[in-house]
Design a protein around this motif. Structure first.
Motif, PDB file in Angstrom:
ATOM      1  N   LEU A 148       0.801  -1.219   0.000  1.00  0.00           N
ATOM      2  CA  LEU A 148       0.000   0.000   0.000  1.00  0.00           C
ATOM      3  C   LEU A 148       0.834   1.269   0.000  1.00  0.00           C
ATOM      4  O   LEU A 148       0.324   2.343  -0.330  1.00  0.00           O
ATOM      5  N   SER A 149       2.098   1.159   0.347  1.00  0.00           N
ATOM      6  CA  SER A 149       2.928   2.353   0.444  1.00  0.00           C
ATOM      7  C   SER A 149       4.078   2.407  -0.561  1.00  0.00           C
ATOM      8  O   SER A 149       4.758   3.424  -0.657  1.00  0.00           O
ATOM      9  N   ASP A 150       4.290   1.328  -1.344  1.00  0.00           N
ATOM     10  CA  ASP A 150       5.451   1.329  -2.245  1.00  0.00           C
ATOM     11  C   ASP A 150       5.323   0.199  -3.267  1.00  0.00           C
ATOM     12  O   ASP A 150       4.637  -0.794  -3.034  1.00  0.00           O
ATOM     13  N   GLY A 151       6.030   0.378  -4.378  1.00  0.00           N
ATOM     14  CA  GLY A 151       6.090  -0.665  -5.385  1.00  0.00           C
ATOM     15  C   GLY A 151       6.995  -1.802  -4.961  1.00  0.00           C
ATOM     16  O   GLY A 151       7.901  -1.630  -4.132  1.00  0.00           O
ATOM     17  N   GLY A 152       6.751  -2.973  -5.522  1.00  0.00           N
ATOM     18  CA  GLY A 152       7.578  -4.127  -5.205  1.00  0.00           C
ATOM     19  C   GLY A 152       8.941  -4.044  -5.856  1.00  0.00           C
ATOM     20  O   GLY A 152       9.097  -3.528  -6.968  1.00  0.00           O
ATOM     21  N   ALA A 153       9.951  -4.560  -5.173  1.00  0.00           N
ATOM     22  CA  ALA A 153      11.307  -4.587  -5.714  1.00  0.00           C
ATOM     23  C   ALA A 153      11.388  -5.571  -6.872  1.00  0.00           C
ATOM     24  O   ALA A 153      10.637  -6.550  -6.942  1.00  0.00           O
ATOM     25  N   GLY A 154      12.311  -5.314  -7.791  1.00  0.00           N
ATOM     26  CA  GLY A 154      12.545  -6.245  -8.885  1.00  0.00           C
ATOM     27  C   GLY A 154      13.243  -7.495  -8.404  1.00  0.00           C
ATOM     28  O   GLY A 154      13.953  -7.481  -7.402  1.00  0.00           O
ATOM     29  N   GLY A 187       3.531  -4.499  -8.541  1.00  0.00           N
ATOM     30  CA  GLY A 187       4.525  -5.496  -8.184  1.00  0.00           C
ATOM     31  C   GLY A 187       5.792  -5.349  -9.013  1.00  0.00           C
ATOM     32  O   GLY A 187       5.799  -4.746 -10.089  1.00  0.00           O
ATOM     33  N   GLY A 188       6.876  -5.897  -8.510  1.00  0.00           N
ATOM     34  CA  GLY A 188       8.156  -5.825  -9.212  1.00  0.00           C
ATOM     35  C   GLY A 188       8.224  -6.798 -10.371  1.00  0.00           C
ATOM     36  O   GLY A 188       7.601  -7.861 -10.356  1.00  0.00           O
ATOM     37  N   GLY A 189       8.986  -6.417 -11.400  1.00  0.00           N
ATOM     38  CA  GLY A 189       9.285  -7.343 -12.486  1.00  0.00           C
ATOM     39  C   GLY A 189      10.307  -8.358 -12.047  1.00  0.00           C
ATOM     40  O   GLY A 189      11.008  -8.171 -11.047  1.00  0.00           O
ATOM     41  N   ALA A 190      10.402  -9.444 -12.790  1.00  0.00           N
ATOM     42  CA  ALA A 190      11.269 -10.554 -12.378  1.00  0.00           C
ATOM     43  C   ALA A 190      12.495 -10.671 -13.272  1.00  0.00           C
ATOM     44  O   ALA A 190      12.544 -10.128 -14.374  1.00  0.00           O
TER      45      ALA A 190
END
Length: 268
Positions: A148-154, A187-190
């Motif tokens: 809710l507060s940030d995008g997911g890391a790659g 979400g982060g890319g893989a």
């Protein structure tokens, strides 16, 4: 939902979230609606799905799905290169699933879900929204969930994915990689290792605007091996028909299901 991969051994993309809410529109004359595109192969998806890349036709990557949501109708609601302007004001968003990967024969295990896409909004649920899901908890190889507060890391691998951000999923590695699902934060890319593509993270859902009262919610399923997953499902019976495959995770080289919005209103 997140896009499906193609390879010797493949998993499904994450499903998109389901959200039912009341919105007080007494001070609004209009709203902006965005309906997300299901994750595809090799391209980013309308309304923020992270793009997928591959340089080997025997092992393809799925893109993240685009977000579906309602926004304040103002000049900030613009789309550039399939991404929503981060200055737009969200009212309610259903997070989308991350794209899925897979591996070539002998390179992995069918019980290892780090190759699957994370479900949209399939994480911790709060009073104002829900975090995204991840194919395998604790794996740094996957794209991480949007919260809710940030995008997911790659994902962190031989080739690294890119982080998600406000309203968009992160792109996969520029050579090989699955995209993250869009959401309030994507979400982060893989990334990838030899003969392996890991899954993108799911995007977060949001219903924290002052005009919104949540009624029902279910996150999308995380992807699985050799099967399709659905979007989040309502608790009770709906008074309308939802198109078949809405929000479903893609599988075996197919795109994820598109989003859907139904509006019912009462005059006062």
């Amino acid at each position: 939902g997140g896009g499906g991969s193609w390879g010797d051994v493949h998993f499904s993309g994450g499903g998109g979230a389901y959200l039912k809410c009341n919105i007080d529109v007494s001070d609004k004359s209009s709203l902006k609606l965005l309906v997300g595109q299901g994750g595809r192969l090799d391209n980013n998806s309308w309304s923020g799905g992270g793009s997928a890349m591959h340089n080997d036709p025997t092992l393809t990557a799925g893109a993240g799905g685009g977000l579906t949501g309602l926004f304040v109708d103002d000049s900030y609601v613009t789309i550039t290169l399939n991404r929503l302007n981060t200055s737009a004001s969200a009212i309610a968003i259903a997070g989308s699933g991350g794209g899925t990967g897979g591996y070539l024969t002998g390179a992995g295990s069918t019980t290892d879900t780090q190759y699957a896409g994370g479900g949209g909004g399939n994480g911790t649920v709060y009073s104002t929204g829900a975090d995204g899901g991840i194919g395998k908890d604790g794996s740094i190889l996957c794209g991480q969930a949007g919260i809710l507060s940030d995008g997911g890391a790659g994902g962190d691998a031989q080739g690294d994915g890119n982080a998600g951000g406000k309203y968009y999923g992160g792109n996969g590695d520029s050579n090989y990689g699955c995209g993250g699902g869009a959401g309030y934060y994507g979400g982060g890319g893989a990334g990838w290792n030899i003969s392996r593509l890991y899954g993108g993270g799911g995007g977060s859902s949001y219903w924290g605007h002052s005009s919104v009262t949540k009624i029902d919610y279910a996150g999308g399923q995380n992807g699985v091996y050799d099967d399709v997953v659905t979007s989040g499902q309502p608790t009770g019976t709906l008074g309308f028909t939802v198109p078949t495959g809405t929000g479903a995770g893609g599988f075996n080289g197919t795109a994820g299901g598109n989003g859907f919005i139904a509006i019912q209103y009462t005059r006062q």
